[in-house]
Scaffold this motif. Structure first.
Motif, PDB file in Angstrom:
ATOM      1  N   PRO A  42       0.820  -1.208   0.000  1.00 14.99           N
ATOM      2  CA  PRO A  42       0.000   0.000   0.000  1.00 14.99           C
ATOM      3  C   PRO A  42       0.859   1.265   0.000  1.00 14.99           C
ATOM      4  O   PRO A  42       1.830   1.350   0.749  1.00 14.99           O
ATOM      5  CB  PRO A  42      -0.815  -0.116   1.284  1.00 14.99           C
ATOM      6  CG  PRO A  42       0.092  -0.861   2.233  1.00 14.99           C
ATOM      7  CD  PRO A  42       0.859  -1.817   1.364  1.00 14.99           C
ATOM      8  N   ALA A  43       0.463   2.229  -0.799  1.00 15.12           N
ATOM      9  CA  ALA A  43       1.159   3.515  -0.852  1.00 15.12           C
ATOM     10  C   ALA A  43       0.183   4.586  -0.382  1.00 15.12           C
ATOM     11  O   ALA A  43      -0.408   5.314  -1.185  1.00 15.12           O
ATOM     12  CB  ALA A  43       1.663   3.800  -2.265  1.00 15.12           C
ATOM     13  N   TRP A  44      -0.005   4.653   0.926  1.00 16.84           N
ATOM     14  CA  TRP A  44      -1.006   5.555   1.501  1.00 16.84           C
ATOM     15  C   TRP A  44      -0.652   7.020   1.261  1.00 16.84           C
ATOM     16  O   TRP A  44      -1.528   7.846   1.007  1.00 16.84           O
ATOM     17  CB  TRP A  44      -1.168   5.270   2.992  1.00 16.84           C
ATOM     18  CG  TRP A  44      -1.842   3.975   3.275  1.00 16.84           C
ATOM     19  CD1 TRP A  44      -1.257   2.811   3.693  1.00 16.84           C
ATOM     20  CD2 TRP A  44      -3.240   3.696   3.134  1.00 16.84           C
ATOM     21  NE1 TRP A  44      -2.207   1.824   3.822  1.00 16.84           N
ATOM     22  CE2 TRP A  44      -3.431   2.342   3.497  1.00 16.84           C
ATOM     23  CE3 TRP A  44      -4.349   4.446   2.742  1.00 16.84           C
ATOM     24  CZ2 TRP A  44      -4.685   1.731   3.480  1.00 16.84           C
ATOM     25  CZ3 TRP A  44      -5.599   3.845   2.726  1.00 16.84           C
ATOM     26  CH2 TRP A  44      -5.758   2.512   3.088  1.00 16.84           C
ATOM     27  N   GLU A  45       0.606   7.358   1.356  1.00 20.38           N
ATOM     28  CA  GLU A  45       1.005   8.745   1.141  1.00 20.38           C
ATOM     29  C   GLU A  45       0.682   9.182  -0.290  1.00 20.38           C
ATOM     30  O   GLU A  45       0.143  10.273  -0.513  1.00 20.38           O
ATOM     31  CB  GLU A  45       2.495   8.925   1.432  1.00 20.38           C
ATOM     32  CG  GLU A  45       2.973  10.353   1.279  1.00 20.38           C
ATOM     33  CD  GLU A  45       4.436  10.528   1.674  1.00 20.38           C
ATOM     34  OE1 GLU A  45       4.916  11.677   1.641  1.00 20.38           O
ATOM     35  OE2 GLU A  45       5.095   9.526   2.014  1.00 20.38           O
ATOM     36  N   THR A  46       0.988   8.344  -1.253  1.00 20.15           N
ATOM     37  CA  THR A  46       0.673   8.669  -2.642  1.00 20.15           C
ATOM     38  C   THR A  46      -0.833   8.762  -2.850  1.00 20.15           C
ATOM     39  O   THR A  46      -1.324   9.669  -3.539  1.00 20.15           O
ATOM     40  CB  THR A  46       1.274   7.610  -3.583  1.00 20.15           C
ATOM     41  OG1 THR A  46       2.701   7.682  -3.503  1.00 20.15           O
ATOM     42  CG2 THR A  46       0.842   7.833  -5.029  1.00 20.15           C
ATOM     43  N   PHE A  47      -1.579   7.842  -2.260  1.00 23.28           N
ATOM     44  CA  PHE A  47      -3.027   7.892  -2.385  1.00 23.28           C
ATOM     45  C   PHE A  47      -3.580   9.217  -1.884  1.00 23.28           C
ATOM     46  O   PHE A  47      -4.386   9.874  -2.553  1.00 23.28           O
ATOM     47  CB  PHE A  47      -3.665   6.733  -1.618  1.00 23.28           C
ATOM     48  CG  PHE A  47      -5.162   6.851  -1.487  1.00 23.28           C
ATOM     49  CD1 PHE A  47      -5.971   6.919  -2.615  1.00 23.28           C
ATOM     50  CD2 PHE A  47      -5.756   6.920  -0.235  1.00 23.28           C
ATOM     51  CE1 PHE A  47      -7.355   7.036  -2.493  1.00 23.28           C
ATOM     52  CE2 PHE A  47      -7.130   7.045  -0.100  1.00 23.28           C
ATOM     53  CZ  PHE A  47      -7.939   7.100  -1.243  1.00 23.28           C
ATOM     54  N   HIS A  48      -3.134   9.649  -0.700  1.00 21.30           N
ATOM     55  CA  HIS A  48      -3.680  10.865  -0.108  1.00 21.30           C
ATOM     56  C   HIS A  48      -3.182  12.123  -0.804  1.00 21.30           C
ATOM     57  O   HIS A  48      -3.976  12.998  -1.179  1.00 21.30           O
ATOM     58  CB  HIS A  48      -3.313  10.930   1.377  1.00 21.30           C
ATOM     59  CG  HIS A  48      -3.997   9.897   2.202  1.00 21.30           C
ATOM     60  ND1 HIS A  48      -3.357   9.219   3.222  1.00 21.30           N
ATOM     61  CD2 HIS A  48      -5.264   9.402   2.173  1.00 21.30           C
ATOM     62  CE1 HIS A  48      -4.205   8.368   3.780  1.00 21.30           C
ATOM     63  NE2 HIS A  48      -5.364   8.456   3.148  1.00 21.30           N
ATOM     64  N   THR A  49      -1.879  12.245  -0.955  1.00 20.83           N
ATOM     65  CA  THR A  49      -1.306  13.528  -1.379  1.00 20.83           C
ATOM     66  C   THR A  49      -1.333  13.739  -2.887  1.00 20.83           C
ATOM     67  O   THR A  49      -1.190  14.883  -3.345  1.00 20.83           O
ATOM     68  CB  THR A  49       0.144  13.670  -0.879  1.00 20.83           C
ATOM     69  OG1 THR A  49       0.964  12.658  -1.482  1.00 20.83           O
ATOM     70  CG2 THR A  49       0.212  13.540   0.644  1.00 20.83           C
ATOM     71  N   LYS A  50      -1.529  12.691  -3.660  1.00 23.77           N
ATOM     72  CA  LYS A  50      -1.601  12.833  -5.115  1.00 23.77           C
ATOM     73  C   LYS A  50      -2.977  12.447  -5.635  1.00 23.77           C
ATOM     74  O   LYS A  50      -3.731  13.281  -6.117  1.00 23.77           O
ATOM     75  CB  LYS A  50      -0.502  12.003  -5.788  1.00 23.77           C
ATOM     76  CG  LYS A  50       0.898  12.512  -5.474  1.00 23.77           C
ATOM     77  CD  LYS A  50       1.969  11.716  -6.219  1.00 23.77           C
ATOM     78  CE  LYS A  50       3.373  12.253  -5.894  1.00 23.77           C
ATOM     79  NZ  LYS A  50       4.432  11.449  -6.566  1.00 23.77           N
ATOM     80  N   GLU A  51      -3.328  11.170  -5.509  1.00 20.56           N
ATOM     81  CA  GLU A  51      -4.582  10.700  -6.095  1.00 20.56           C
ATOM     82  C   GLU A  51      -5.799  11.401  -5.504  1.00 20.56           C
ATOM     83  O   GLU A  51      -6.611  11.985  -6.226  1.00 20.56           O
ATOM     84  CB  GLU A  51      -4.711   9.187  -5.907  1.00 20.56           C
ATOM     85  CG  GLU A  51      -3.708   8.381  -6.698  1.00 20.56           C
ATOM     86  CD  GLU A  51      -3.864   6.888  -6.501  1.00 20.56           C
ATOM     87  OE1 GLU A  51      -3.275   6.125  -7.285  1.00 20.56           O
ATOM     88  OE2 GLU A  51      -4.576   6.475  -5.553  1.00 20.56           O
ATOM     89  N   LEU A  52      -5.952  11.330  -4.200  1.00 18.84           N
ATOM     90  CA  LEU A  52      -7.144  11.891  -3.570  1.00 18.84           C
ATOM     91  C   LEU A  52      -7.162  13.413  -3.673  1.00 18.84           C
ATOM     92  O   LEU A  52      -8.218  14.016  -3.927  1.00 18.84           O
ATOM     93  CB  LEU A  52      -7.223  11.447  -2.107  1.00 18.84           C
ATOM     94  CG  LEU A  52      -8.447  11.950  -1.339  1.00 18.84           C
ATOM     95  CD1 LEU A  52      -9.746  11.485  -1.986  1.00 18.84           C
ATOM     96  CD2 LEU A  52      -8.380  11.498   0.123  1.00 18.84           C
TER      97      LEU A  52
END
Length: 341
Positions: free
Chosen positions: A152-162
């Motif tokens: 899981p890449a939670w930081e990428t999910f939050h700061t880029k995707e979301l």
């Protein structure tokens, strides 16, 4: 629970996007985009590949978005929005100042609305509040995975995707502040430090803000990493061999990157406090109190001029304190949003 009351045409597009999702192959984590034509036409997909596959009205001003994320290996996770008065995702001309509220370990995207009065807080009626899923044990990090990276890449999910998804289709502006508790307090400071300019201010309540403080702190967070049968070394690696990875996720070691924004730190000392049942204590809160004291000192040494601390002494690791601290820090957070307009 009922569907969000939006225009019929938009509803048909959302249903079409959902049907396409159900019959399509999940996107690979490395894909730049996995956007169905219907989702693209309706404006609910981001250029990074994450897309909203369902939305649900759960309460007055509360909407849950189900987001499929390449950064999470194609998983679908939920994001709760507490919407401002007059919010209309179909109105692309209006974007709202945004407060991100991050949950702690063992919680989820429902924690803030379920455990506090945030949904009834009048000062937030002109703010879009974003409460994203971060995994029971995600630690707001792109996991090391033995040097292989990937989900899981939670930081990428939050700061880029979301971030892009909310800005492009759900009324979020680039004027943001962030706050979180425990694991989420660490996340709030990490995101503010590792992504300069993304957040105008950050607040951490009983945060894990210096996991490298000592052996006790290291062993405690490794214990969390091992939760639910997880291999603890997948998250940041070994604290000695991969110390650089650990330091890159330790707010104490990122203090210089936080000195230019307002920062709020609060914590109890783990002894029985006024909001605790008789005899309650918390070794976890005592550890985090030492970590927060160390971070406050490091911020001062770094030249930070906008740090507010509330080290309130007796108090354990619990929601009664975090609700109080949210209200205590809101004036600072909202002032930063107003200044950012």
């Amino acid at each position: 629970m009922s569907a969000v009351p939006i225009r019929r045409a938009r509803l048909l597009l959302v249903v079409a996007a959902l049907l396409l999702t159900l019959v399509s192959t999940p996107a690979a984590p490395a894909a730049a985009s996995a956007v169905s034509p219907a989702a693209e036409a309706s404006g609910i997909a981001s250029s990074q590949g994450a897309e909203v596959v369902a939305l649900t009205q759960v309460a007055d001003r509360q909407v849950d978005l189900s987001v499929r994320s390449p950064a999470l290996g194609g998983r679908t996770v939920n994001v709760r929005l507490l919407t401002p008065d007059g919010w209309d995702p179909g109105d692309r001309s209006r974007h709202w100042p945004t407060l991100w509220l991050l949950h702690g370990c063992c919680g989820d995207y429902t924690s803030w609305t379920g455990q506090t009065d945030v949904a009834r807080t009048e000062s937030l009626r002109d703010v879009l509040v974003v409460m994203p899923e971060a995994g029971w044990n995600g630690w707001y990090s792109d996991w090391w995975n033995y040097g292989q990276g990937g989900a899981p890449a939670w930081e990428t999910f939050h700061t880029k995707e979301l971030r892009l998804l909310l800005e492009h289709g759900w009324g979020a502006s680039s004027n943001r502040v962030v706050a979180g508790l425990s694991m989420g307090g660490q996340g709030a400071l990490l995101y503010a430090a590792r992504h300069p300019g993304m957040f105008k201010a950050a607040a951490a309540y009983s945060g894990s803000v210096h996991p490298l403080l000592n052996d006790e702190s290291v062993n405690r967070i490794l214990g969390f990493f091992a939760g639910q049968g997880n291999d603890p070394l997948r998250v940041w690696g070994d604290p000695v061999a991969q110390r650089d990875v650990w330091a890159a996720h330790d707010p104490f070691h990122l203090a210089k990157r936080l000195k230019s924004i307002p920062v709020y730190l609060s914590c109890g000392d783990g002894t029985t406090g006024p909001l605790d049942p008789p005899g309650a204590t918390s070794a976890l809160e005592a550890d985090f109190n030492r970590q927060n004291q160390a971070l406050a000192d490091e911020l001062e040494r770094s030249g930070a001029q906008q740090v507010t601390t509330h080290f309130y002494g007796p108090g354990t690791h619990g929601w009664a304190y975090w609700q109080r601290e949210l209200h205590s820090s809101l004036p600072m957070l909202l002032h930063a949003l107003r200044a950012g307009r």
